[in-house]
Design a protein around this motif. Structure first.
Motif, PDB file in Angstrom:
ATOM      1  N   THR A   1       0.837  -1.201   0.000  1.00 44.89           N
ATOM      2  CA  THR A   1       0.000   0.000   0.000  1.00 44.89           C
ATOM      3  C   THR A   1       0.871   1.251   0.000  1.00 44.89           C
ATOM      4  O   THR A   1       2.061   1.195   0.293  1.00 44.89           O
ATOM      5  CB  THR A   1      -0.931   0.002   1.230  1.00 44.89           C
ATOM      6  OG1 THR A   1      -0.143  -0.116   2.418  1.00 44.89           O
ATOM      7  CG2 THR A   1      -1.921  -1.145   1.156  1.00 44.89           C
ATOM      8  N   ASP A   2       0.271   2.376  -0.297  1.00 48.74           N
ATOM      9  CA  ASP A   2       1.034   3.602  -0.536  1.00 48.74           C
ATOM     10  C   ASP A   2       1.596   4.175   0.765  1.00 48.74           C
ATOM     11  O   ASP A   2       0.852   4.466   1.702  1.00 48.74           O
ATOM     12  CB  ASP A   2       0.151   4.634  -1.233  1.00 48.74           C
ATOM     13  CG  ASP A   2       0.962   5.827  -1.687  1.00 48.74           C
ATOM     14  OD1 ASP A   2       2.194   5.692  -1.826  1.00 48.74           O
ATOM     15  OD2 ASP A   2       0.385   6.899  -1.897  1.00 48.74           O
ATOM     16  N   THR A   3       2.903   4.375   0.788  1.00 51.03           N
ATOM     17  CA  THR A   3       3.606   4.893   1.974  1.00 51.03           C
ATOM     18  C   THR A   3       4.063   6.336   1.795  1.00 51.03           C
ATOM     19  O   THR A   3       4.910   6.813   2.553  1.00 51.03           O
ATOM     20  CB  THR A   3       4.824   4.009   2.270  1.00 51.03           C
ATOM     21  OG1 THR A   3       5.616   3.887   1.077  1.00 51.03           O
ATOM     22  CG2 THR A   3       4.400   2.626   2.721  1.00 51.03           C
ATOM     23  N   TRP A   4       3.512   7.036   0.838  1.00 49.63           N
ATOM     24  CA  TRP A   4       3.926   8.414   0.567  1.00 49.63           C
ATOM     25  C   TRP A   4       3.726   9.275   1.816  1.00 49.63           C
ATOM     26  O   TRP A   4       2.642   9.376   2.364  1.00 49.63           O
ATOM     27  CB  TRP A   4       3.102   8.936  -0.604  1.00 49.63           C
ATOM     28  CG  TRP A   4       3.439  10.317  -1.064  1.00 49.63           C
ATOM     29  CD1 TRP A   4       4.515  11.066  -0.731  1.00 49.63           C
ATOM     30  CD2 TRP A   4       2.683  11.107  -1.979  1.00 49.63           C
ATOM     31  NE1 TRP A   4       4.481  12.273  -1.365  1.00 49.63           N
ATOM     32  CE2 TRP A   4       3.374  12.333  -2.135  1.00 49.63           C
ATOM     33  CE3 TRP A   4       1.493  10.901  -2.670  1.00 49.63           C
ATOM     34  CZ2 TRP A   4       2.902  13.350  -2.959  1.00 49.63           C
ATOM     35  CZ3 TRP A   4       1.028  11.918  -3.497  1.00 49.63           C
ATOM     36  CH2 TRP A   4       1.719  13.128  -3.642  1.00 49.63           C
ATOM     37  N   CYS A   5       4.825   9.900   2.281  1.00 47.27           N
ATOM     38  CA  CYS A   5       4.788  10.838   3.409  1.00 47.27           C
ATOM     39  C   CYS A   5       4.146  10.197   4.643  1.00 47.27           C
ATOM     40  O   CYS A   5       3.239  10.775   5.265  1.00 47.27           O
ATOM     41  CB  CYS A   5       4.077  12.115   3.020  1.00 47.27           C
ATOM     42  SG  CYS A   5       4.878  12.978   1.641  1.00 47.27           S
ATOM     43  N   SER A   6       4.609   9.017   4.983  1.00 41.12           N
ATOM     44  CA  SER A   6       4.099   8.276   6.130  1.00 41.12           C
ATOM     45  C   SER A   6       5.029   8.456   7.324  1.00 41.12           C
ATOM     46  O   SER A   6       5.933   9.283   7.310  1.00 41.12           O
ATOM     47  CB  SER A   6       3.939   6.804   5.754  1.00 41.12           C
ATOM     48  OG  SER A   6       5.134   6.300   5.179  1.00 41.12           O
ATOM     49  N   SER A   7       4.816   7.652   8.372  1.00 41.51           N
ATOM     50  CA  SER A   7       5.578   7.810   9.612  1.00 41.51           C
ATOM     51  C   SER A   7       5.999   6.451  10.133  1.00 41.51           C
ATOM     52  O   SER A   7       5.500   5.406   9.689  1.00 41.51           O
ATOM     53  CB  SER A   7       4.742   8.557  10.657  1.00 41.51           C
ATOM     54  OG  SER A   7       3.487   7.934  10.853  1.00 41.51           O
ATOM     55  N   GLY A   8       6.909   6.439  11.102  1.00 42.26           N
ATOM     56  CA  GLY A   8       7.390   5.159  11.599  1.00 42.26           C
ATOM     57  C   GLY A   8       8.106   5.283  12.933  1.00 42.26           C
ATOM     58  O   GLY A   8       8.443   6.385  13.385  1.00 42.26           O
ATOM     59  N   GLN A   9       8.354   4.115  13.537  1.00 43.75           N
ATOM     60  CA  GLN A   9       9.023   4.057  14.839  1.00 43.75           C
ATOM     61  C   GLN A   9       9.343   2.599  15.156  1.00 43.75           C
ATOM     62  O   GLN A   9       8.538   1.699  14.858  1.00 43.75           O
ATOM     63  CB  GLN A   9       8.125   4.620  15.941  1.00 43.75           C
ATOM     64  CG  GLN A   9       8.780   4.766  17.290  1.00 43.75           C
ATOM     65  CD  GLN A   9       9.697   5.979  17.385  1.00 43.75           C
ATOM     66  OE1 GLN A   9       9.604   6.775  18.287  1.00 43.75           O
ATOM     67  NE2 GLN A   9      10.608   6.124  16.439  1.00 43.75           N
ATOM     68  N   PHE A  10      10.497   2.359  15.776  1.00 42.45           N
ATOM     69  CA  PHE A  10      10.828   1.015  16.231  1.00 42.45           C
ATOM     70  C   PHE A  10      10.096   0.703  17.527  1.00 42.45           C
ATOM     71  O   PHE A  10       9.959   1.551  18.411  1.00 42.45           O
ATOM     72  CB  PHE A  10      12.332   0.871  16.441  1.00 42.45           C
ATOM     73  CG  PHE A  10      13.101   0.665  15.164  1.00 42.45           C
ATOM     74  CD1 PHE A  10      13.099  -0.568  14.537  1.00 42.45           C
ATOM     75  CD2 PHE A  10      13.801   1.707  14.590  1.00 42.45           C
ATOM     76  CE1 PHE A  10      13.796  -0.767  13.351  1.00 42.45           C
ATOM     77  CE2 PHE A  10      14.508   1.529  13.413  1.00 42.45           C
ATOM     78  CZ  PHE A  10      14.503   0.287  12.784  1.00 42.45           C
ATOM     79  N   LEU A  11       9.654  -0.551  17.644  1.00 41.68           N
ATOM     80  CA  LEU A  11       8.993  -1.054  18.837  1.00 41.68           C
ATOM     81  C   LEU A  11      10.024  -1.692  19.769  1.00 41.68           C
ATOM     82  O   LEU A  11      11.172  -1.936  19.367  1.00 41.68           O
ATOM     83  CB  LEU A  11       7.921  -2.068  18.444  1.00 41.68           C
ATOM     84  CG  LEU A  11       6.777  -1.512  17.592  1.00 41.68           C
ATOM     85  CD1 LEU A  11       5.905  -2.649  17.061  1.00 41.68           C
ATOM     86  CD2 LEU A  11       5.951  -0.515  18.380  1.00 41.68           C
ATOM     87  N   PRO A  12       9.652  -1.994  21.015  1.00 44.75           N
ATOM     88  CA  PRO A  12      10.616  -2.571  21.958  1.00 44.75           C
ATOM     89  C   PRO A  12      11.257  -3.867  21.479  1.00 44.75           C
ATOM     90  O   PRO A  12      12.389  -4.177  21.868  1.00 44.75           O
ATOM     91  CB  PRO A  12       9.776  -2.794  23.218  1.00 44.75           C
ATOM     92  CG  PRO A  12       8.724  -1.738  23.154  1.00 44.75           C
ATOM     93  CD  PRO A  12       8.388  -1.623  21.700  1.00 44.75           C
ATOM     94  N   ASP A  13      10.566  -4.641  20.644  1.00 51.46           N
ATOM     95  CA  ASP A  13      11.135  -5.903  20.169  1.00 51.46           C
ATOM     96  C   ASP A  13      12.043  -5.723  18.958  1.00 51.46           C
ATOM     97  O   ASP A  13      12.542  -6.706  18.387  1.00 51.46           O
ATOM     98  CB  ASP A  13      10.029  -6.911  19.850  1.00 51.46           C
ATOM     99  CG  ASP A  13       9.155  -6.495  18.664  1.00 51.46           C
ATOM    100  OD1 ASP A  13       9.375  -5.400  18.096  1.00 51.46           O
ATOM    101  OD2 ASP A  13       8.241  -7.265  18.306  1.00 51.46           O
ATOM    102  N   GLY A  14      12.266  -4.478  18.547  1.00 55.87           N
ATOM    103  CA  GLY A  14      13.158  -4.199  17.425  1.00 55.87           C
ATOM    104  C   GLY A  14      12.495  -4.193  16.068  1.00 55.87           C
ATOM    105  O   GLY A  14      13.154  -3.941  15.061  1.00 55.87           O
TER     106      GLY A  14
END
Length: 547
Positions: free
Chosen positions: A117-130
């Protein structure tokens, strides 16, 4: 007394110095400038332009672009084509090209990944499990949640689109931040003046009036700067103002004075970072730099000079106020990268225009070192320039060996290679001065450190150094942020309490360390642990902080 040179005068002087050196000796551009730092080309063609970049605990790098851009230069493995019923000019109905990839830092090998699916100008972050949580985007991706569980470079891990959970609100240009309990808050986005959480909390999205108030005709409240303060609240900056937000009660607990100099968030293209946490971990300093004058985006003005001002505020002070200073260059779309030493690198971007497709000019090729412990007026040092413009949709990430990975730059709606500023598929690494050969004898090797550490735990690390240790060897934890659109989501540096280095024979030393006292100081996750000797960092080991 002679007046101080303005930033524009300083820039002209540096360029004259560069060109004069070129005429005299004919060296390569990186050598002519005579400035600290060095550049190297890692990958001549990564196949995709990385709009979003993140470094994993397996010493690999996730590269991620949009999906609706048609052909890239990297194909998916046979049989993994993506089907898009929209087709037409914006996307292929049967898309067999990769729009994400993983880079193995040991070999510089690129492996294509499948994103649906389209990830244009999306966001992210690592979780505790990596694992990497990735949220939102445009069109069919606006409410999607995805996860990438990284693996050894020889593995075949790939993106997984979550089917049983989705965002309550569509998130396009939102920001993620890991919280003390290991969950993730998702803040803002176009037409989304709300916050929500992963895993989802009861009630779904919560209205955040501050974001609505910070909006303007340019929508300068997008990609808000979000920093987790050591008191557990969030420092949220949008446009030219900031608040402290209690994410548990979903309410504002403090308002900060406005920052002069106009809007700083997307599309006005400044950047922000929180300085290193150390000592008693009760003081948090936020820096916001650069940006475009209001109206540049509306008017599509590519020549409007970028702002060079920076604001610095002690967010935890009883009566906080902004301290202003100027960078050597006006800069939009600059990336701010926290180095293992506690200094920061400001890199990429342009000196005119604004964010958006083909809306910037005059690339800023000179990185700048920000030295937070120096007095105002002496904090910035100009470094060796690149030869590759990095404009809209470029990224910068700290690597475990202390270099900075530079990726991306696609100032066009589609991939376009015949242009003044073409779509950029090259991957570079910038080495700060601490990696110069004349400091090799000071560079420590981090021989032993626990793979897992509990909060408040005392533990020993062992380092080896060629020259005798003089003074304190620091042990510092750098997070692995999700870099996109001039802001590294979740970026953090925590300096551990350490004892003096005790000789252990043959150039080896034992250092006593104490882990961070709480999840508010350092949320549970994997961190790059660096030993730093006289300003020179080791190669990092990955350490997981657990409760």
């Amino acid at each position: 007394m002679e007046p101080l040179a303005s930033p524009s005068q300083h820039r002209r002087f540096l360029l004259l110095l560069l060109f004069a050196a070129a005429a005299l000796d004919g060296f390569a551009p990186v050598a002519r400038a005579g400035l600290p730092g060095s550049w190297e080309l890692l990958v001549a063609d990564a196949g995709i332009a990385s709009m979003h970049t993140a470094v994993t605990r397996f010493n690999t790098v996730v590269l991620l672009d949009r999906t609706n851009i048609g052909p890239t230069r990297l194909r998916l493995p046979r049989g993994r084509c993506r089907r898009d019923p929209r087709g037409g000019a914006a996307a292929l109905k049967r898309d067999c090209y990769a729009h994400s990839a993983v880079l193995d830092l040991a070999t510089n090998r690129i492996r294509p990944l499948t994103i649906l699916t389209d990830t244009w100008c999306s966001s992210g972050q690592f979780l505790p499990d990596g694992s990497l949580l990735q949220t939102g985007g445009d069109l069919d991706g606006v409410r999607k949640i995805r996860r990438f569980a990284p693996c050894d470079p020889t593995g075949d891990c790939d993106w997984v689109e979550l089917d049983r959970v989705e965002l309550s609100n569509g998130r396009w240009y939102g920001t993620n931040q890991i919280l003390p309990d290991g969950s993730v808050i998702v803040v803002g986005g176009r037409a989304a003046n709300t916050v929500e959480y992963y895993p989802p909390r009861e009630g779904g999205a919560v209205f955040f009036p501050f974001l609505a108030d910070a909006g303007d005709k340019q929508m300068d409240n997008l990609y808000p700067y979000v920093h987790l303060l050591p008191d557990g609240h969030l420092f949220v900056f949008a446009n030219d103002r900031a608040v402290s937000f209690d994410h548990k009660l979903a309410r504002v607990v403090r308002q900060y004075p406005p920052l002069e100099g106009g809007p700083r968030n997307y599309p006005s293209a400044g950047s922000s970072m929180m300085l290193a946490l150390d000592g008693a971990y009760d003081t948090a300093v936020i820096v916001v730099c650069g940006g475009a004058p209001y109206g540049a985006f509306i008017e599509r003005n590519t020549d409007s000079p970028a702002r060079g001002s920076c604001g610095r505020i002690v967010a935890t002070a009883a009566e906080p106020s902004w301290e202003m200073e100027d960078m050597p260059f006006g800069r939009i779309m600059g990336d701010m990268v926290m180095l293992p030493t506690g200094e920061a690198l400001i890199i990429n971007g342009a000196q005119a225009g604004t964010q958006g497709f083909e809306l910037a000019s005059d690339p800023c090729l000179f990185p700048v070192l920000y030295r937070p412990d120096q007095p105002a007026g002496l904090r910035f040092m100009t470094l060796n320039p690149s030869t590759i413009p990095r404009l809209y949709h470029s990224t910068a990430n700290l690597l475990p060996d202390g270099r900075i990975l530079i990726a991306g730059s696609n100032p066009h709606y589609f991939y376009k290679f015949n242009a003044e500023f073409p779509t950029e598929l090259r991957l570079e690494a910038f080495s700060p001065e601490y990696l110069s050969p004349d400091r090799a004898n000071l560079r420590p090797a981090l021989d032993e450190i626990p793979a897992t550490v509990r909060y408040g735990e005392a533990f020993d690390v062992y380092v080896s150094v060629t020259l005798p240790v003089v003074g304190i060897v620091e042990v510092n934890l750098n997070s692995a942020p999700f870099a996109t659109h001039s802001f590294s989501q979740g970026q953090r540096l925590v300096k551990l309490a350490v004892t003096g280095a005790v000789p252990d024979g043959n150039g080896r030393y034992r250092i006593g360390c104490t882990a961070p006292p709480s999840t508010m100081v350092a949320p549970p996750s994997y961190y790059m642990a660096f030993a730093v000797n006289q300003g020179v960092p080791s190669v990092a080991h990955w350490v997981q902080l657990i409760a």
